[in-house]
Design a protein around this motif. Structure first.
Motif, PDB file in Angstrom:
ATOM      1  N   ALA A 156      37.804 -43.440  80.723  1.00 34.86           N
ATOM      2  CA  ALA A 156      36.889 -43.061  79.649  1.00 34.86           C
ATOM      3  C   ALA A 156      35.965 -44.226  79.327  1.00 34.86           C
ATOM      4  N   ARG A 157      36.501 -45.419  79.248  1.00 34.97           N
ATOM      5  CA  ARG A 157      35.689 -46.619  78.969  1.00 34.97           C
ATOM      6  C   ARG A 157      34.689 -46.859  80.092  1.00 34.97           C
ATOM      7  N   ARG A 158      35.146 -46.718  81.324  1.00 33.81           N
ATOM      8  CA  ARG A 158      34.262 -46.918  82.471  1.00 33.81           C
ATOM      9  C   ARG A 158      33.127 -45.892  82.441  1.00 33.81           C
ATOM     10  N   SER A 159      33.465 -44.658  82.097  1.00 33.89           N
ATOM     11  CA  SER A 159      32.465 -43.605  82.006  1.00 33.89           C
ATOM     12  C   SER A 159      31.443 -43.928  80.915  1.00 33.89           C
ATOM     13  N   TRP A 160      31.915 -44.423  79.764  1.00 31.76           N
ATOM     14  CA  TRP A 160      31.023 -44.796  78.669  1.00 31.76           C
ATOM     15  C   TRP A 160      30.093 -45.923  79.106  1.00 31.76           C
ATOM     16  N   ILE A 161      30.638 -46.911  79.818  1.00 34.37           N
ATOM     17  CA  ILE A 161      29.820 -48.034  80.291  1.00 34.37           C
ATOM     18  C   ILE A 161      28.742 -47.539  81.243  1.00 34.37           C
ATOM     19  N   GLU A 162      29.096 -46.638  82.132  1.00 37.09           N
ATOM     20  CA  GLU A 162      28.107 -46.099  83.081  1.00 37.09           C
ATOM     21  C   GLU A 162      27.002 -45.326  82.361  1.00 37.09           C
ATOM     22  N   ARG A 163      27.375 -44.518  81.351  1.00 36.63           N
ATOM     23  CA  ARG A 163      26.356 -43.780  80.585  1.00 36.63           C
ATOM     24  C   ARG A 163      25.444 -44.750  79.844  1.00 36.63           C
ATOM     25  N   ARG A 164      26.024 -45.773  79.254  1.00 40.42           N
ATOM     26  CA  ARG A 164      25.243 -46.773  78.523  1.00 40.42           C
ATOM     27  C   ARG A 164      24.296 -47.508  79.473  1.00 40.42           C
ATOM     28  N   ARG A 165      24.803 -47.906  80.624  1.00 37.61           N
ATOM     29  CA  ARG A 165      23.982 -48.600  81.625  1.00 37.61           C
ATOM     30  C   ARG A 165      22.817 -47.713  82.065  1.00 37.61           C
ATOM     31  N   GLN A 166      23.077 -46.438  82.312  1.00 40.19           N
ATOM     32  CA  GLN A 166      22.017 -45.527  82.740  1.00 40.19           C
ATOM     33  C   GLN A 166      20.978 -45.350  81.635  1.00 40.19           C
ATOM     34  N   LYS A 167      21.417 -45.291  80.390  1.00 34.24           N
ATOM     35  CA  LYS A 167      20.492 -45.156  79.268  1.00 34.24           C
ATOM     36  C   LYS A 167      19.553 -46.362  79.192  1.00 34.24           C
ATOM     37  N   ILE A 168      20.094 -47.559  79.401  1.00 38.42           N
ATOM     38  CA  ILE A 168      19.274 -48.773  79.382  1.00 38.42           C
ATOM     39  C   ILE A 168      18.294 -48.780  80.550  1.00 38.42           C
ATOM     40  N   ILE A 169      18.763 -48.403  81.735  1.00 32.77           N
ATOM     41  CA  ILE A 169      17.891 -48.348  82.911  1.00 32.77           C
ATOM     42  C   ILE A 169      16.744 -47.369  82.672  1.00 32.77           C
ATOM     43  N   ASP A 170      17.056 -46.206  82.100  1.00 35.44           N
ATOM     44  CA  ASP A 170      16.016 -45.211  81.807  1.00 35.44           C
ATOM     45  C   ASP A 170      14.998 -45.754  80.800  1.00 35.44           C
ATOM     46  N   GLU A 171      15.478 -46.470  79.781  1.00 35.66           N
ATOM     47  CA  GLU A 171      14.565 -47.020  78.776  1.00 35.66           C
ATOM     48  C   GLU A 171      13.651 -48.076  79.381  1.00 35.66           C
ATOM     49  N   VAL A 172      14.181 -48.945  80.223  1.00 35.82           N
ATOM     50  CA  VAL A 172      13.361 -49.964  80.880  1.00 35.82           C
ATOM     51  C   VAL A 172      12.303 -49.302  81.760  1.00 35.82           C
ATOM     52  N   ALA A 173      12.691 -48.260  82.476  1.00 37.15           N
ATOM     53  CA  ALA A 173      11.737 -47.547  83.326  1.00 37.15           C
ATOM     54  C   ALA A 173      10.620 -46.920  82.491  1.00 37.15           C
ATOM     55  N   ARG A 174      10.956 -46.315  81.342  1.00 40.33           N
ATOM     56  CA  ARG A 174       9.926 -45.738  80.461  1.00 40.33           C
ATOM     57  C   ARG A 174       8.979 -46.819  79.959  1.00 40.33           C
TER      58      ARG A 174
END
Length: 66
Positions: free
Chosen positions: A17-35
């Motif tokens: 669950a923690r690993r999944s949360w970290i991956e979602r958080r990482r993807q959210k940051i990557i998406d924000e940087v791309a925007r």
């Protein structure tokens, strides 16, 4: 924000669950940087409100100090 319901696997394994949360958080940051790189950056509302207060306060100070 919508709440995230954990999957059955996440409920059974807290490490996963923690690993999944970290991956979602990482993807959210990557998406924000791309925007931001595409020029879709927006200034937070609180920054705009603070700037407005400073401008209006400055004008009022000039008016009442003179």
């Amino acid at each position: 924000m919508a709440s995230h319901e954990p999957s059955d696997r996440d409920r059974r394994d807290p490490i996963e669950a923690r690993r999944s949360w970290i991956e979602r958080r990482r993807q959210k940051i990557i998406d924000e940087v791309a925007r931001n790189r595409r020029g879709e950056y927006t200034v937070p509302t609180w920054v705009l409100a603070a700037a407005l207060v400073l401008i209006v306060g400055g004008w009022l100070a000039l008016i009442f100090m003179v």
